[in-house]
Design a protein around this motif. Structure first.
Motif, short mmCIF file in Angstrom:
data_model
loop_
_atom_site.label_atom_id
_atom_site.label_comp_id
_atom_site.label_asym_id
_atom_site.label_seq_id
_atom_site.Cartn_x
_atom_site.Cartn_y
_atom_site.Cartn_z
N ILE A 159 13.05 2.24 54.59
CA ILE A 159 12.22 1.10 54.13
C ILE A 159 10.89 1.38 54.31
O ILE A 159 10.33 1.81 55.31
CB ILE A 159 12.45 -0.28 55.17
CG1 ILE A 159 13.95 -0.59 55.20
CG2 ILE A 159 11.49 -1.40 54.68
CD1 ILE A 159 14.36 -1.92 56.23
N SER A 160 10.15 1.13 53.27
CA SER A 160 8.71 1.59 53.32
C SER A 160 7.84 0.93 52.23
O SER A 160 8.52 -0.09 51.52
CB SER A 160 8.67 3.13 52.82
OG SER A 160 7.23 3.56 53.00
N ASN A 161 6.74 0.90 52.24
CA ASN A 161 5.87 0.13 51.21
C ASN A 161 4.60 0.92 51.00
O ASN A 161 4.21 2.07 51.61
CB ASN A 161 5.45 -1.44 51.83
CG ASN A 161 4.42 -1.21 53.09
OD1 ASN A 161 3.52 -0.79 53.03
ND2 ASN A 161 5.10 -1.35 54.31
N PRO A 162 3.91 0.85 49.90
CA PRO A 162 2.68 1.75 49.53
C PRO A 162 1.68 1.83 50.81
O PRO A 162 0.90 2.90 50.67
CB PRO A 162 2.16 1.05 48.29
CG PRO A 162 3.24 0.34 47.81
CD PRO A 162 4.23 -0.17 49.07
N GLY A 163 1.65 0.92 51.71
CA GLY A 163 0.63 1.20 52.75
C GLY A 163 1.31 1.80 53.94
O GLY A 163 0.49 1.93 54.96
N CYS A 164 2.48 2.63 53.84
CA CYS A 164 2.89 3.40 54.84
C CYS A 164 2.56 4.70 54.41
O CYS A 164 3.10 5.25 53.54
CB CYS A 164 4.52 3.30 54.70
SG CYS A 164 5.07 1.70 55.34
N LEU A 165 1.78 5.49 55.47
CA LEU A 165 1.15 6.76 55.23
C LEU A 165 1.40 7.41 56.59
O LEU A 165 1.05 6.97 57.62
CB LEU A 165 -0.33 6.62 54.87
CG LEU A 165 -0.68 6.14 53.41
CD1 LEU A 165 -2.10 5.88 53.40
CD2 LEU A 165 0.15 7.00 52.24
N MET A 166 1.65 8.85 56.50
CA MET A 166 1.58 9.65 57.58
C MET A 166 0.24 10.65 57.30
O MET A 166 0.06 11.11 56.27
CB MET A 166 2.81 10.49 57.68
CG MET A 166 2.59 11.22 58.90
SD MET A 166 4.48 12.06 59.11
CE MET A 166 4.10 13.19 60.59
N VAL A 167 -0.57 10.88 58.34
CA VAL A 167 -1.69 11.68 58.31
C VAL A 167 -1.49 12.79 59.12
O VAL A 167 -1.21 12.83 60.18
CB VAL A 167 -2.86 10.88 58.82
CG1 VAL A 167 -4.25 11.74 58.63
CG2 VAL A 167 -3.19 9.38 57.94
#
Length: 213
Positions: A159-167
């Protein structure tokens, strides 16, 4: 095993060349059925609650593997495991939580053997040497600490959304929840954040035999 060959992006910003190197995010030649993955996730959370890893805010884990015959091996801090972070302005690195013998987590927990996750585990185990395999939760509008782990991690976003980021270092990437499999270089300093308004849920496995250049 990477199929994602477009790793370098050049951006001309303020007349200075900026290079974004995505080689720490490696998409694999495997893909699973996202509908079956989500169905299995929904099946599990009907009876199992996320472990908060010892009182960590906005974080949750459900372990799918354990040390054979040892259900205590997935509780408390063992749901997280050792990592290193730089918590204050001194920049001094410190370790957190407990050391884990990842190679000992070889038993798929019997309660979940009737889910699609068992098939996923069998496929992944035939291709990689795995440590712990967990379902990890990041709650809305929250972030992890800036830290590094002992080994790379395999991700299957559920489950994800465009605001989920890994840095990783200074490069950010969104991994979509479409059944794709990624291996990320968690041995470098990194972070993950959920800037959306719904939970971010990934299947995450520690990978003990994967080498980054």
């Amino acid at each position: 095993m990477s199929t994602d060959n477009k790793n370098i992006v050049n951006l001309d910003l303020k007349k200075e060349e900026k290079i974004l190197d995505f080689s720490d995010f490696q998409k694999q030649n495997i893909k699973f059925d996202i509908d079956k993955l989500r169905e299995s996730y929904n099946q599990i959370i009907q009876t199992k609650k996320f472990d908060d890893g010892g009182g960590i805010a906005h974080f949750g884990a459900i372990s799918l593997t354990q040390i054979p015959g040892d259900p205590d091996s997935v509780k408390g801090s063992k749901a997280r495991g050792v990592y290193w972070t730089k918590p204050d302005k001194s920049g001094k690195e410190v370790s957190r939580d407990v050391s884990i013998d990842e190679s000992a987590y070889s038993e798929f927990i019997p309660d979940y053997e009737n889910t699609y996750f068992k098939e996923v585990f069998d496929v992944l185990s035939s291709k990689y040497k795995l440590g712990r395999v967990r379902i990890l939760l990041k709650e809305p509008r929250s972030t992890l600490s800036w830290h590094r782990d002992p080994e790379p991690r395999l991700h299957i976003p559920l489950i994800s959304n465009p605001g989920c980021l890994m840095v990783i270092d200074n490069v950010a990437k969104h991994m979509p929840a479409d059944g794709s499999v990624w291996v990320t270089n968690n041995t470098k300093y990194h972070n993950a954040f959920n800037g959306g308004e719904e939970n971010r849920v990934h299947l995450v496995a520690c990978v003990l035999d994967y080498k980054f250049n």
